[in-house]
Enzyme design. Structure first.
Site, PDB file in Angstrom:
ATOM      1  N   HIS A  55       0.822  -1.246  -0.064  1.00 20.69           N
ATOM      2  CA  HIS A  55       0.129  -0.055   0.020  1.00 20.69           C
ATOM      3  C   HIS A  55       0.724   1.256   0.116  1.00 20.69           C
ATOM      4  CE1 HIS A  55      -3.938   1.829   1.673  1.00 20.69           C
ATOM      5  NE2 HIS A  55      -3.206   2.586   1.267  1.00 20.69           N
ATOM      6  N   HIS A 174     -10.964   0.532   1.468  1.00 23.46           N
ATOM      7  CA  HIS A 174     -10.573   1.453   2.575  1.00 23.46           C
ATOM      8  C   HIS A 174     -11.912   1.609   3.353  1.00 23.46           C
ATOM      9  CE1 HIS A 174      -9.330   5.887   3.700  1.00 23.46           C
ATOM     10  NE2 HIS A 174     -10.455   5.709   4.285  1.00 23.46           N
ATOM     11  N   ASP A 306       0.937   2.600   3.725  1.00 17.24           N
ATOM     12  CA  ASP A 306       0.074   3.662   3.239  1.00 17.24           C
ATOM     13  C   ASP A 306       1.035   5.009   3.147  1.00 17.24           C
ATOM     14  OD1 ASP A 306      -2.194   5.156   2.549  1.00 17.24           O
ATOM     15  OD2 ASP A 306      -3.081   5.015   4.702  1.00 17.24           O
ATOM     16  N   HIS A 310       2.874  14.302   0.437  1.00 18.87           N
ATOM     17  CA  HIS A 310       2.376  15.535   0.100  1.00 18.87           C
ATOM     18  C   HIS A 310       3.338  16.552  -0.141  1.00 18.87           C
ATOM     19  CE1 HIS A 310      -1.810  14.209   0.286  1.00 18.87           C
ATOM     20  NE2 HIS A 310      -1.626  13.622   1.827  1.00 18.87           N
ATOM     21  N   PHE A 324      -4.671  14.606   4.240  1.00 14.99           N
ATOM     22  CA  PHE A 324      -4.452  13.352   5.052  1.00 14.99           C
ATOM     23  C   PHE A 324      -3.193  12.701   4.686  1.00 14.99           C
ATOM     24  CE2 PHE A 324      -8.986  14.059   5.567  1.00 14.99           C
ATOM     25  CZ  PHE A 324      -9.220  13.920   6.827  1.00 14.99           C
TER      26      PHE A 324
HETATM   27 ZN   LIG Z   1      -6.882   4.170   2.321  1.00 11.91          ZN
END
Ligand SMILES: [Zn+2]
EC number: 3.5.2.3
Length: 426
Positions: A55, A174, A306, A310, A324
């Site tokens: 991920h 998700h 994950d 950014h 997020f």
């Molecule tokens: Zn997610």
């Protein structure tokens, strides 16, 4: 040929050594030494199979200002990953065979970690029309997901599971109920109330996991082939319990947890620092403890980053407006090696399994153990401590909630099929 001398080996089978590992022709040729042009002293270090991340958000195409294949896959090998699954919520989303093929080809030319793209479950990740799973798989997609978004329509998810089942493709979710989650920016509860911040309740995750497990039951009953559901970034005790029960009942479900949910809690939000803003949010200590138990008892199959880069400018907005996500490809293993293994005695064998055979099983890949003849996709890990310094990241996201944490277990040599792709030996 490369010889790694006097190194301890650790894989899902256990620990052994020290041994002398001879590598050539892309394989482990011998565990008893031999002649090689390049000799690496592995004293004090340990050698593990290359990690697989299920991920990661690499942002290409469309948001290369945040990350691109080169920076992302370089960050991966620096983190010990030889294989990585990229999420399809790019701009535009990866929902065609051409897009999958383009990513695979570009990544291959870079010669860093091997890229296994995930493709969108629905066109444009809009949750309405299914993508052509068979063609996507032919192009190289290994997983279907609308991650970044939630699958609001249970019927579409059911149809997706039924479509993917005969192909052996897992569908990853998700799991957050969008209605319950609303505009929450941190875990819902007394602390969010105290800080005056909108909360995202644990029930948003649990309710959605409960629904998705029922959808899986339905798909299992209706399909001659086995549908496989994968729950992404599990963050709550209740969500974990649901997955545990489902596994005990024999449902074909797998699950992952992230480095941040395993090492941080909502308490970090007291600083109002958007570095700690992530979805699902950092939870309470009880949830974190439950996840650790889930790693041990097999409810969780994998640790997945994950990794969500950014720009610093975006991430420095105030907590309500910042995006997020937490970047973690380069620190995931040292972080968990230090916080779980060194500090809490979490078994190293199991930790390595959660980075290797665990995620490999989710994708239906064979295990990777350190034996003669095994493909030489490997990582050499150095227990020596040093602090996390995001300024040294290969990722374009040069910030981290773990800045300054002193960690051991850093990858100092990463090989993909016998080729050195990262080297930071002293
Ligand atoms: Zn997610």
């Amino acid at each position: 040929m490369i010889l790694i001398r006097n190194v301890r080996l650790v894989d899902a089978m256990g620990e052994r050594g020290p041994l002398d590992v001879l590598i050539g022709e892309g394989r482990i040729l011998s565990l008893e030494g031999g002649e090689a042009k390049r000799v690496v002293d592995g004293t004090g270090c340990f050698l593990a199979p290359g990690f697989l991340d299920l991920h990661a958000h690499l942002r290409e195409p469309g948001e290369e200002v945040k990350e691109d294949l080169f920076s992302g896959l370089l960050a991966a090998v620096r983190g010990g990953y030889t294989d990585l699954v990229s999420m399809p919520n790019t701009k535009p989303p990866v929902d065609t065979p051409e897009a999958v093929r383009a990513l695979k080809e570009k990544a291959k030319a870079l010669g860093l970690a091997r890229l296994h793209p995930a493709a969108a479950l629905t066109l444009g990740q809009e949750g309405k029309t299914l993508t052509p799973a068979g063609l996507l798989q032919e192009a190289g997609a290994v997983l279907l997901t609308d991650d970044g978004r939630t699958n609001e329509d249970a019927g579409v998810l059911a149809a997706g599971l039924l479509m993917a089942a005969p192909l052996g493709l897992p569908v990853a979710v998700h799991a957050e109920d969008a209605g319950l989650r609303r505009n929450g920016v941190m875990n819902d509860g007394p602390l969010a109330d105290l800080l005056g911040l909108p909360g995202n309740p644990t029930e948003a995750e649990a309710a959605r996991i409960a629904r998705d497990l029922e959808v899986l039951r339905y798909a299992l009953r209706r399909s001659p082939a086995t549908p496989r559901l994968h729950v992404q970034h599990l963050s709550t005790k209740r969500g974990l319990e649901l997955v545990r029960e489902a596994k005990r009942a024999g449902l074909p479900v797998t699950a992952e947890a992230t480095p941040h949910h395993l090492t941080l809690t909502e308490e970090a939000l007291r600083t109002f620092d958007p570095l700690f803003k992530v979805a699902p949010p950092l939870r309470g200590e009880e949830d974190r403890e439950a996840l650790l138990e889930g790693l041990l008892d097999g409810t969780l199959d994998a640790i997945a980053t994950d990794h969500a880069p950014h720009t610093l400018a975006e991430k420095e907005k105030d907590l309500l407006r910042a995006p997020f996500g937490i970047p973690s490809l380069e620190v995931a293993f040292p972080l968990l090696y230090t916080e779980l293994h060194l500090k809490r005695g979490f078994p190293l064998r199991r930790l390595v399994e959660l980075f290797t055979d665990g995620p490999r099983r989710v994708l239906g890949l064979p295990p990777l153990h350190l034996e003669e003849g095994t493909e030489a996709s490997l990582v050499l890990l150095d227990p020596k401590e040093r602090p996390v310094d995001p300024q040294g990241f290969a990722s374009k996201a040069r910030f981290s909630p773990w800045t300054g944490w002193r960690l051991g277990g850093w990858p100092v040599l990463t090989l993909v099929e016998g080729r050195i792709v990262h080297e930071a030996l002293e």
